[in-house]
Design a protein around this motif. Structure first.
Motif, PDB file in Angstrom:
ATOM      1  N   LEU A   1       0.843  -1.193   0.000  1.00 49.88           N
ATOM      2  CA  LEU A   1       0.000   0.000   0.000  1.00 49.88           C
ATOM      3  C   LEU A   1       0.879   1.243   0.000  1.00 49.88           C
ATOM      4  O   LEU A   1       1.580   1.514   0.971  1.00 49.88           O
ATOM      5  N   HIS A   2       0.841   1.985  -1.099  1.00 47.75           N
ATOM      6  CA  HIS A   2       1.718   3.129  -1.291  1.00 47.75           C
ATOM      7  C   HIS A   2       1.354   4.260  -0.331  1.00 47.75           C
ATOM      8  O   HIS A   2       0.256   4.303   0.231  1.00 47.75           O
ATOM      9  N   GLY A   3       2.260   5.185  -0.190  1.00 44.29           N
ATOM     10  CA  GLY A   3       2.010   6.378   0.606  1.00 44.29           C
ATOM     11  C   GLY A   3       3.127   7.379   0.393  1.00 44.29           C
ATOM     12  O   GLY A   3       4.297   7.042   0.536  1.00 44.29           O
ATOM     13  N   ASP A   4       2.762   8.603   0.035  1.00 41.08           N
ATOM     14  CA  ASP A   4       3.779   9.619  -0.189  1.00 41.08           C
ATOM     15  C   ASP A   4       3.616  10.734   0.856  1.00 41.08           C
ATOM     16  O   ASP A   4       2.667  10.723   1.645  1.00 41.08           O
ATOM     17  N   PRO A   5       4.526  11.702   0.902  1.00 38.52           N
ATOM     18  CA  PRO A   5       4.445  12.755   1.931  1.00 38.52           C
ATOM     19  C   PRO A   5       3.184  13.605   1.860  1.00 38.52           C
ATOM     20  O   PRO A   5       2.832  14.267   2.841  1.00 38.52           O
TER      21      PRO A   5
ATOM     22  N   ALA B   1       1.046 -11.518   2.714  1.00 37.57           N
ATOM     23  CA  ALA B   1       1.500 -10.536   3.708  1.00 37.57           C
ATOM     24  C   ALA B   1       1.025  -9.167   3.264  1.00 37.57           C
ATOM     25  O   ALA B   1       0.623  -8.967   2.113  1.00 37.57           O
ATOM     26  N   VAL B   2       1.079  -8.197   4.166  1.00 40.43           N
ATOM     27  CA  VAL B   2       0.672  -6.841   3.830  1.00 40.43           C
ATOM     28  C   VAL B   2       1.764  -5.874   4.281  1.00 40.43           C
ATOM     29  O   VAL B   2       2.403  -6.085   5.316  1.00 40.43           O
ATOM     30  N   ALA B   3       1.994  -4.836   3.478  1.00 40.20           N
ATOM     31  CA  ALA B   3       2.984  -3.820   3.821  1.00 40.20           C
ATOM     32  C   ALA B   3       2.457  -2.469   3.368  1.00 40.20           C
ATOM     33  O   ALA B   3       1.699  -2.381   2.394  1.00 40.20           O
ATOM     34  N   GLY B   4       2.863  -1.413   4.080  1.00 37.40           N
ATOM     35  CA  GLY B   4       2.414  -0.082   3.692  1.00 37.40           C
ATOM     36  C   GLY B   4       3.320   0.992   4.235  1.00 37.40           C
ATOM     37  O   GLY B   4       3.982   0.811   5.261  1.00 37.40           O
ATOM     38  N   LYS B   5       3.324   2.131   3.527  1.00 40.28           N
ATOM     39  CA  LYS B   5       4.165   3.264   3.908  1.00 40.28           C
ATOM     40  C   LYS B   5       3.301   4.494   4.127  1.00 40.28           C
ATOM     41  O   LYS B   5       2.368   4.761   3.360  1.00 40.28           O
ATOM     42  N   ARG B   6       3.590   5.241   5.202  1.00 44.25           N
ATOM     43  CA  ARG B   6       2.867   6.457   5.584  1.00 44.25           C
ATOM     44  C   ARG B   6       1.354   6.184   5.623  1.00 44.25           C
ATOM     45  O   ARG B   6       0.898   5.401   6.439  1.00 44.25           O
TER      46      ARG B   6
ATOM     47  N   MET C   1       8.658  15.224   4.823  1.00 46.60           N
ATOM     48  CA  MET C   1       7.244  15.528   4.991  1.00 46.60           C
ATOM     49  C   MET C   1       7.087  16.931   5.550  1.00 46.60           C
ATOM     50  O   MET C   1       7.814  17.329   6.451  1.00 46.60           O
ATOM     51  N   ASP C   2       6.108  17.665   5.023  1.00 44.71           N
ATOM     52  CA  ASP C   2       5.806  19.019   5.475  1.00 44.71           C
ATOM     53  C   ASP C   2       4.836  18.936   6.650  1.00 44.71           C
ATOM     54  O   ASP C   2       3.634  18.700   6.469  1.00 44.71           O
ATOM     55  N   ALA C   3       5.342  19.118   7.858  1.00 49.66           N
ATOM     56  CA  ALA C   3       4.500  19.003   9.048  1.00 49.66           C
ATOM     57  C   ALA C   3       3.413  20.065   9.079  1.00 49.66           C
ATOM     58  O   ALA C   3       2.333  19.840   9.637  1.00 49.66           O
ATOM     59  N   GLN C   4       3.661  21.235   8.491  1.00 48.72           N
ATOM     60  CA  GLN C   4       2.664  22.306   8.524  1.00 48.72           C
ATOM     61  C   GLN C   4       1.435  21.972   7.679  1.00 48.72           C
ATOM     62  O   GLN C   4       0.316  22.363   8.018  1.00 48.72           O
ATOM     63  N   SER C   5       1.629  21.270   6.574  1.00 52.15           N
ATOM     64  CA  SER C   5       0.499  20.938   5.711  1.00 52.15           C
ATOM     65  C   SER C   5      -0.184  19.630   6.116  1.00 52.15           C
ATOM     66  O   SER C   5      -1.271  19.323   5.617  1.00 52.15           O
ATOM     67  N   LEU C   6       0.425  18.875   7.023  1.00 55.34           N
ATOM     68  CA  LEU C   6      -0.124  17.571   7.394  1.00 55.34           C
ATOM     69  C   LEU C   6      -1.534  17.669   7.975  1.00 55.34           C
ATOM     70  O   LEU C   6      -2.401  16.865   7.605  1.00 55.34           O
ATOM     71  N   PRO C   7      -1.851  18.616   8.885  1.00 51.22           N
ATOM     72  CA  PRO C   7      -3.217  18.667   9.422  1.00 51.22           C
ATOM     73  C   PRO C   7      -4.283  18.826   8.345  1.00 51.22           C
ATOM     74  O   PRO C   7      -5.337  18.173   8.405  1.00 51.22           O
ATOM     75  N   ALA C   8      -4.048  19.686   7.366  1.00 52.59           N
ATOM     76  CA  ALA C   8      -5.040  19.897   6.311  1.00 52.59           C
ATOM     77  C   ALA C   8      -5.187  18.647   5.454  1.00 52.59           C
ATOM     78  O   ALA C   8      -6.307  18.267   5.072  1.00 52.59           O
TER      79      ALA C   8
END
Length: 244
Positions: A29-33, A88-93, A143-150
Motif C-alpha cells: 500500500l503506497h504512501g507519499d508525503p 502478507a501486507v505492507a504499507g508506507k505512511r 514531509m511538510d509538518a505544517q500541511s499535514l493537518p489539512a
C-alpha cells in the motif's frame, strides 16, 4: 531469489511478478508525503521486493478518502486471498495506516490474518497529538509538518479522528499477526511507530521495530530488512501450517 520481474496491470493495481514459482503475495500500500500518490509510485520498491523474495507484489489502488480507501484495500486483500497461497501486507505512511486498519478489520471479522505486516513510517494517529510532529518538524525533509493537518483532515473527512480503523494506534491490538515497523529518528511520524510498537508488544504481538538515524539510512536499509523479514515469516508460517 528472483532476478527478472515483470509488471502486469490488474483489476486492483499493478502487480510485480517474479519469473519463477510464487510462494507468497505481498499486498503493498503506497504512501507519499502528501498522503496522496498512485500505485505506480510504489513500483520501484515493489520490484526490489519481488527480486529479493521471489514473491508477487500487488501495489493496490485505493481512493483518497476514508473509509473508501480501506474498503478498496480490503477488496484487494480478498483478491489476493482468493488466488491461494500465503499473503502478507505492507504499507508506507498513509499506506501504513491502511495496512494496520486492515489488520484490525480482519481480526474483528474473525478472518484469517496475513502471515505478517510491515509498516514503514506509518501515520497511525490522525489526532496528530504526537510530540515528534513538533520536535522533528525542522529535521524531517521528507514531509511538510505544517500541511499535514489539512491533508489529514481531507482524508479523514467527518470520521472521528480516534476511530481505530482510521487511527489504528487507538484500537485494541490484541490478536494481530507479527509486525515489523520502520522509522527514522528524525521524522515527524516517529512517535506513531514507537507508540504502536509499544502498545502492540504489550498486547502480545510479535514486534520487530527498526529505528534508523535519519531518512537517508532508512531509505538505504529498509527494503532489504523488509525482504528478509517477509521471507523469514513466510518460512515460519509454512512450518506451522505443515509441521510434518
Amino acid at each position: 531469489m528472483a532476478s527478472e520481474v515483470r509488471v502486469e496491470e490488474g483489476p486492483f493495481g499493478p502487480e510485480v511478478r517474479p519469473g519463477g514459482p510464487v510462494e507468497q503475495t505481498v499486498l503493498y500500500l503506497h504512501g507519499d508525503p502528501r498522503l496522496a500518490g498512485t500505485p505506480q509510485d510504489a513500483l520501484p520498491t515493489a520490484r526490489e521486493l519481488a527480486r529479493s523474495t521471489g514473491y508477487a507484489v500487488l501495489c493496490a489502488r485505493y481512493r483518497p478518502r476514508f473509509p473508501q480507501a480501506l474498503q478498496d484495500v480490503y477488496d484487494a486483500w480478498e483478491h489476493c486471498r482468493a488466488r491461494g497461497g500465503a499473503v502478507a501486507v505492507a504499507g508506507k505512511r498513509l499506506g501504513g495506516a491502511l495496512a494496520a486498519g486492515l489488520l484490525l478489520r480482519l481480526r474483528d471479522e474473525g478472518a484469517p490474518p496475513p502471515t505478517c505486516a510491515v509498516l514503514v513510517s506509518p501515520l497511525l494517529d490522525f489526532t496528530l497529538d504526537a510530540p515528534s510532529l513538533l520536535l522533528n518538524a525542522a529535521a524531517d525533509r521528507t514531509m511538510d509538518a505544517q500541511s499535514l493537518p489539512a491533508r489529514a483532515a481531507a482524508y479523514a473527512g467527518p470520521t472521528p479522528r480516534a476511530t481505530p480503523l482510521l487511527s489504528p494506534l487507538h484500537g485494541n491490538l490484541h490478536g494481530l499477526p507479527p509486525i515489523q515497523l520502520h522509522a527514522a529518528g528524525t521524522e515527524v511520524l516517529l512517535d506513531d511507530a514507537l507508540s504502536f510498537a509499544t502498545r502492540a508488544a504489550h498486547s502480545g504481538v510479535a514486534v520487530d521495530l527498526r529505528v534508523y538515524e535519519d531518512a537517508s539510512a532508512l531509505g538505504l536499509r529498509q527494503t532489504g530488512a523488509t525482504a528478509e523479514y517477509l521471507t523469514s515469516r513466510c518460512r515460519s508460517g509454512n512450518l506451522s501450517l505443515h509441521p510434518g
